[in-house]
Enzyme design. Structure first.
Site, PDB file in Angstrom:
ATOM      1  N   GLY A  12     -27.809  16.578  36.999  1.00  0.00           N
ATOM      2  CA  GLY A  12     -28.471  17.322  38.073  1.00  0.00           C
ATOM      3  C   GLY A  12     -27.509  18.254  38.792  1.00  0.00           C
ATOM      4  N   LYS A  16     -29.484  25.031  38.653  1.00  0.00           N
ATOM      5  CA  LYS A  16     -30.799  25.413  38.126  1.00  0.00           C
ATOM      6  C   LYS A  16     -31.465  26.477  38.983  1.00  0.00           C
ATOM      7  CE  LYS A  16     -32.922  21.294  37.663  1.00  0.00           C
ATOM      8  NZ  LYS A  16     -31.915  20.283  37.563  1.00  0.00           N
ATOM      9  N   LYS A  18     -30.663  29.214  40.569  1.00  0.00           N
ATOM     10  CA  LYS A  18     -30.486  30.628  40.237  1.00  0.00           C
ATOM     11  C   LYS A  18     -31.176  30.970  38.913  1.00  0.00           C
ATOM     12  CE  LYS A  18     -27.062  33.674  38.370  1.00  0.00           C
ATOM     13  NZ  LYS A  18     -25.707  34.177  38.275  1.00  0.00           N
ATOM     14  N   ALA A  39     -35.667  16.306  44.383  1.00  0.00           N
ATOM     15  CA  ALA A  39     -35.001  17.502  43.865  1.00  0.00           C
ATOM     16  C   ALA A  39     -34.702  18.435  45.035  1.00  0.00           C
ATOM     17  CB  ALA A  39     -35.922  18.201  42.878  1.00  0.00           C
ATOM     18  N   HIS A  41     -33.388  22.747  45.662  1.00  0.00           N
ATOM     19  CA  HIS A  41     -32.522  23.884  45.432  1.00  0.00           C
ATOM     20  C   HIS A  41     -32.748  24.991  46.433  1.00  0.00           C
ATOM     21  CE1 HIS A  41     -35.572  24.290  42.104  1.00  0.00           C
ATOM     22  NE2 HIS A  41     -35.911  25.167  42.993  1.00  0.00           N
ATOM     23  N   ARG A 304     -20.386  15.484  45.887  1.00  0.00           N
ATOM     24  CA  ARG A 304     -20.588  15.103  44.493  1.00  0.00           C
ATOM     25  C   ARG A 304     -19.278  14.678  43.854  1.00  0.00           C
ATOM     26  NH1 ARG A 304     -23.729  20.600  43.968  1.00  0.00           N
ATOM     27  NH2 ARG A 304     -25.676  19.990  44.948  1.00  0.00           N
ATOM     28  N   LEU A 331     -18.633  28.773  35.635  1.00  0.00           N
ATOM     29  CA  LEU A 331     -17.397  28.912  34.868  1.00  0.00           C
ATOM     30  C   LEU A 331     -16.249  29.347  35.776  1.00  0.00           C
ATOM     31  CD1 LEU A 331     -16.272  28.907  31.930  1.00  0.00           C
ATOM     32  CD2 LEU A 331     -16.837  31.322  31.807  1.00  0.00           C
ATOM     33  N   SER A 412     -23.792  32.092  33.599  1.00  0.00           N
ATOM     34  CA  SER A 412     -23.896  32.514  34.993  1.00  0.00           C
ATOM     35  C   SER A 412     -22.483  32.544  35.581  1.00  0.00           C
ATOM     36  CB  SER A 412     -24.788  31.528  35.737  1.00  0.00           C
ATOM     37  OG  SER A 412     -24.555  31.606  37.117  1.00  0.00           O
TER      38      SER A 412
END
Ligand code: IMP
Length: 429
Positions: A12, A16, A18, A39, A41, A304, A331, A412
């Site tokens: 999770g 997601k 974007k 959930a 976002h 996290r 990245l 992304s």
């Protein structure tokens, strides 16, 4: 032209939001098919920031949103979310949002039970969101759930509440938690009914018609494959199936309607909540990933846990969920690291595995086997073509593709919507 299902390929929070927002802008209908308001976002559109938990993200793009039967719906959380986004200027109403009449409701007693159980588990707690997701799904499978359609039948509702309360009050009392009174609950539900029922319908019919009319449907997954109740790191999972196949059962369409399966994965790993995480880092690198990646849960606010990319687990996710392409996110968080590690399998005692076995003891004992990859000095942030990326960063992505046995179809490179390298349009199949 295909439909698209988007699911998380790790635990999770893969970014997601974007990707789903970008895909939603190209879809006609966006459907949630599992999970609930666990959930979360954040979508940034112009000057507005929308925080969505239960509403399908397409609403923000003016698309029809559907909450499928596979979702567990907390009516009060839903209505509060609708009020919130309306206050931000988004016209959400029955013309833009439809809810499956056979979706299961989350009641206040579900959250109470969720939290009481977590407290009773002590150090063995799962780290749930405390929002009643698990208990609501339990009631659904046990055939005692209150569903959206029951709100239209006060007698049915009253009888079902008797059965439900017999079960829950016994449990809650046993856990030393407060019990619930029938009349108050009944009145509360009946008072919500006039606001909820205008949204209810057999959504499978609408989806069938949309399909026949050639409309593009985006199935928006919540949580991720490693939190799947069958395929995840059980029992440290959520209570629904999060794999793409659930899009069919959780919306009321055939498996052929689901279309292209896009898995979202971060270029490293994170997890909220407890449970096995073989590549977790407890050192300065883990701290750095968390700081740079702003790794705080949208729903829980909890920090996290962070670690290296686990190709063995993502490959497993690719296989069990039928992921056809990966959207790789964040990245840029790895920019400047001298070397990176990718887990390719595990050692458990004297044995080697290419996958994570299901038994909890084995999962806890799994020691990752790493491949070390050279890092890159330059920046990947904001890159919009492969040519913009340092050569080593491209190598890292290519190695991930080989190891997980799926192509990266979308990369992304920043939270900005246009900072994306698109290799293949998922709607083109
Ligand atoms: P539940 O879904 O609230 O029952 O929580 C079960 C597990 O799933 C916990 O480890 C949660 O932290 C995790 N979880 C639930 N929803 C999400 C999510 O949207 N992102 C990441 N983890 C989640």
């Amino acid at each position: 032209m295909a439909n698209v299902a988007v699911i998380g390929a790790q635990w999770g929070d893969e970014g997601k939001g974007k990707v789903v927002d970008w895909l939603a802008s190209r879809a006609d209908i966006v459907v949630r098919f599992q999970g609930g308001h666990n959930a979360g976002h954040t979508l940034v559109v112009g000057n507005e920031t929308y925080k969505l938990s239960l509403l399908p993200s397409g609403l923000v793009r003016g698309k029809l949103g559907i909450i499928g039967n596979g979702v567990v719906v907390d009516p009060e959380a839903l209505l509060a979310e609708i009020d919130r986004v309306r206050a931000q200027g988004l016209p959400v109403g029955p013309e833009s949002l439809r809810i499956a009449e056979n979706a299961t409701l989350i009641l206040p007693l579900h959250g109470a039970l969720d939290r009481a159980r977590e407290t009773a588990r002590g150090d063995a707690r799962i780290g749930t969101t405390g929002r009643g997701i698990g208990p609501a799904y339990e009631d659904k499978v046990a055939r005692r759930a209150i569903r959206v359609c029951d709100l239209a039948e006060p007698d049915t509702l009253s009888a079902k509440l008797d059965e439900l309360l017999l079960h829950h009050n016994t449990l809650l009392a046993g856990l030393g938690a407060e019990t619930f009174a029938k009349q108050a609950l009944l009145e509360r539900l009946l008072s919500l009914a006039p606001r909820l029922l205008p949204y209810a319908e057999p959504v499978w019919q609408r989806l069938d018609e949309a399909r026949r009319a050639g409309r593009r449907i985006l199935f928006e997954g919540a949580q991720a494959v490693l939190l799947d109740v069958d395929h995840g790191t059980y029992p440290f999972v959520t209570s629904s199936n999060t794999v793409a196949a659930t899009a069919a059962a959780g919306a009321g369409v055939g498996p052929g309607a689901v279309g292209f399966v896009l898995g979202i994965a971060k270029a490293y790993s994170t997890r909220v909540g407890a449970g096995p995480f073989p590549t977790e880092l407890f050192d300065a690198t883990g701290q750095l990933l968390g700081d740079r990646g702003h790794e705080f849960g949208t729903v829980t606010g909890r920090r996290r846990r962070c670690g290296w990319f686990d190709a063995a687990l993502v490959r497993q996710a690719v296989k069990v969920a039928g992921i056809q392409g990966l959207a790789l996110t964040k990245l840029d968080v790895l920019d400047g690291l001298a070397e990176l590690k990718i887990a390719t399998g595990y050692r458990i005692g004297a044995e080697r595995f290419r996958h994570l076995p299901a038994a909890p003891g084995a999962q806890a004992a799994a020691v990752p086997e790493y491949e070390t990859v050279e890092g890159w000095a330059g920046s990947t942030r904001g890159a919009r073509s492969w040519a913009d990326l340092p050569a080593q960063a491209v190598k890292y992505v290519r190695r991930i593709e080989e190891l997980v046995e799926a192509p990266v179809t979308l990369l992304s490179t920043s939270p900005e919507r246009d900072d994306t390298i698109l290799v293949r349009d998922p709607f083109e199949g």
